[in-house]
Design a protein around this motif. Structure first.
Motif, mmCIF file in Angstrom:
data_model
loop_
_atom_site.group_PDB
_atom_site.id
_atom_site.type_symbol
_atom_site.label_atom_id
_atom_site.label_comp_id
_atom_site.label_asym_id
_atom_site.label_seq_id
_atom_site.Cartn_x
_atom_site.Cartn_y
_atom_site.Cartn_z
ATOM 1 N N VAL A 120 5.010 -12.887 -1.780
ATOM 2 C CA VAL A 120 5.740 -11.930 -0.936
ATOM 3 C C VAL A 120 4.808 -10.744 -0.665
ATOM 4 O O VAL A 120 4.310 -10.115 -1.609
ATOM 5 C CB VAL A 120 7.037 -11.459 -1.638
ATOM 6 N N PHE A 121 4.572 -10.456 0.596
ATOM 7 C CA PHE A 121 3.573 -9.446 0.961
ATOM 8 C C PHE A 121 4.201 -8.270 1.688
ATOM 9 O O PHE A 121 5.001 -8.450 2.615
ATOM 10 C CB PHE A 121 2.499 -10.063 1.864
ATOM 11 N N ASP A 122 3.806 -7.079 1.251
ATOM 12 C CA ASP A 122 4.151 -5.857 1.964
ATOM 13 C C ASP A 122 3.088 -5.689 3.055
ATOM 14 O O ASP A 122 1.943 -5.318 2.782
ATOM 15 C CB ASP A 122 4.124 -4.688 0.972
ATOM 16 N N CYS A 123 3.452 -6.007 4.276
ATOM 17 C CA CYS A 123 2.451 -6.059 5.357
ATOM 18 C C CYS A 123 1.934 -4.680 5.753
ATOM 19 O O CYS A 123 0.805 -4.568 6.238
ATOM 20 C CB CYS A 123 3.032 -6.787 6.563
ATOM 21 N N ILE A 124 2.742 -3.646 5.552
ATOM 22 C CA ILE A 124 2.263 -2.287 5.865
ATOM 23 C C ILE A 124 1.194 -1.885 4.855
ATOM 24 O O ILE A 124 0.118 -1.392 5.216
ATOM 25 C CB ILE A 124 3.439 -1.277 5.850
ATOM 26 N N ASP A 125 1.487 -2.165 3.597
ATOM 27 C CA ASP A 125 0.530 -1.843 2.528
ATOM 28 C C ASP A 125 -0.770 -2.629 2.720
ATOM 29 O O ASP A 125 -1.869 -2.079 2.616
ATOM 30 C CB ASP A 125 1.189 -2.195 1.184
ATOM 31 N N LEU A 126 -0.609 -3.890 3.051
ATOM 32 C CA LEU A 126 -1.781 -4.753 3.266
ATOM 33 C C LEU A 126 -2.619 -4.251 4.441
ATOM 34 O O LEU A 126 -3.849 -4.208 4.377
ATOM 35 C CB LEU A 126 -1.289 -6.178 3.549
ATOM 36 N N ALA A 127 -1.927 -3.848 5.500
ATOM 37 C CA ALA A 127 -2.635 -3.347 6.690
ATOM 38 C C ALA A 127 -3.437 -2.092 6.350
ATOM 39 O O ALA A 127 -4.561 -1.913 6.821
ATOM 40 C CB ALA A 127 -1.631 -3.052 7.802
ATOM 41 N N GLN A 128 -2.858 -1.248 5.505
ATOM 42 C CA GLN A 128 -3.566 -0.025 5.121
ATOM 43 C C GLN A 128 -4.741 -0.333 4.202
ATOM 44 O O GLN A 128 -5.828 0.193 4.371
ATOM 45 C CB GLN A 128 -2.592 0.960 4.474
ATOM 46 N N LYS A 129 -4.496 -1.223 3.228
ATOM 47 C CA LYS A 129 -5.567 -1.569 2.271
ATOM 48 C C LYS A 129 -6.733 -2.264 2.956
ATOM 49 O O LYS A 129 -7.889 -2.054 2.630
ATOM 50 C CB LYS A 129 -5.003 -2.480 1.181
ATOM 51 N N ARG A 130 -6.405 -3.125 3.905
ATOM 52 C CA ARG A 130 -7.462 -3.894 4.557
ATOM 53 C C ARG A 130 -7.964 -3.252 5.849
ATOM 54 O O ARG A 130 -8.846 -3.787 6.507
ATOM 55 C CB ARG A 130 -6.956 -5.308 4.864
ATOM 56 N N GLY A 131 -7.328 -2.150 6.218
ATOM 57 C CA GLY A 131 -7.787 -1.422 7.397
ATOM 58 C C GLY A 131 -7.488 -2.118 8.713
ATOM 59 O O GLY A 131 -8.222 -1.981 9.676
#
Ligand code: SF4
Ligand code: SF4
Length: 147
Positions: A120-131
């Motif tokens: 289960v992925f938090d896509c906002i968090d992932l977008a921020q972490k991965r830029g």
């Protein structure tokens, strides 16, 4: 002609020797799966998302859950966006339905985890972490207004 078979065999061997290699040395070298590969989780461009919820509604398996808040101009702002890759069919319906084309696949294929929650992925968090597209997001309201 005597020895013709041997010459043919040697010719085939020689050609194969110089042919471009097709074996991929995974996991040392990650394979190029092409643009059309569907896999991983959703790569979200947070600043482009209009929080319309169409992706969530288009999903036949309930893999996407998002919430939004209204800003001072009464416009929806994305608050949470979760993709459950364990439920996902990789059917692409969410991506095709998005009116502003702000979601795509991250492209990973080697997923593993010890529990369902690991998928289960938090896509906002992932977008921020991965830029992918880092932006400020609003805090969710207490009652969690759905987009
Ligand atoms: S690819 Fe299909 S199953 Fe997966 S989140 Fe999108 S709409 Fe849902
Ligand atoms: S369809 Fe696109 S714009 Fe609408 S909420 Fe989903 S990701 Fe955001």
């Amino acid at each position: 002609m005597q020895g013709k078979g041997l010459l043919t065999g040697m010719w085939v061997t020689l050609k194969e020797f110089f042919r471009k290699k097709v074996t991929e040395e995974y996991p040392d070298v990650m394979p190029d799966l092409g643009d059309r590969f569907r896999g991983g989780t959703l790569k979200l461009k947070t600043s482009k998302c209009i929080s319309c919820g169409i992706c969530q509604n288009a999903c036949p398996n309930g893999s996407i859950k998002l919430t939004s808040v209204r800003d001072e101009n009464n416009k929806r702002k994305l608050s949470t966006y979760v993709h459950d890759a364990g439920l996902c069919l990789f059917c692409n319906l969410c991506i095709d339905a998005c009116p502003v084309k702000c979601i795509d696949w991250t492209g990973e294929f080697a997923f593993s985890g010890y529990s369902r929650e690991d998928l289960v992925f938090d896509c906002i968090d992932l977008a921020q972490k991965r830029g992918y597209d880092p932006v400020e997001v609003k805090e969710p309201p207490a009652d969690g207004e759905k987009g």
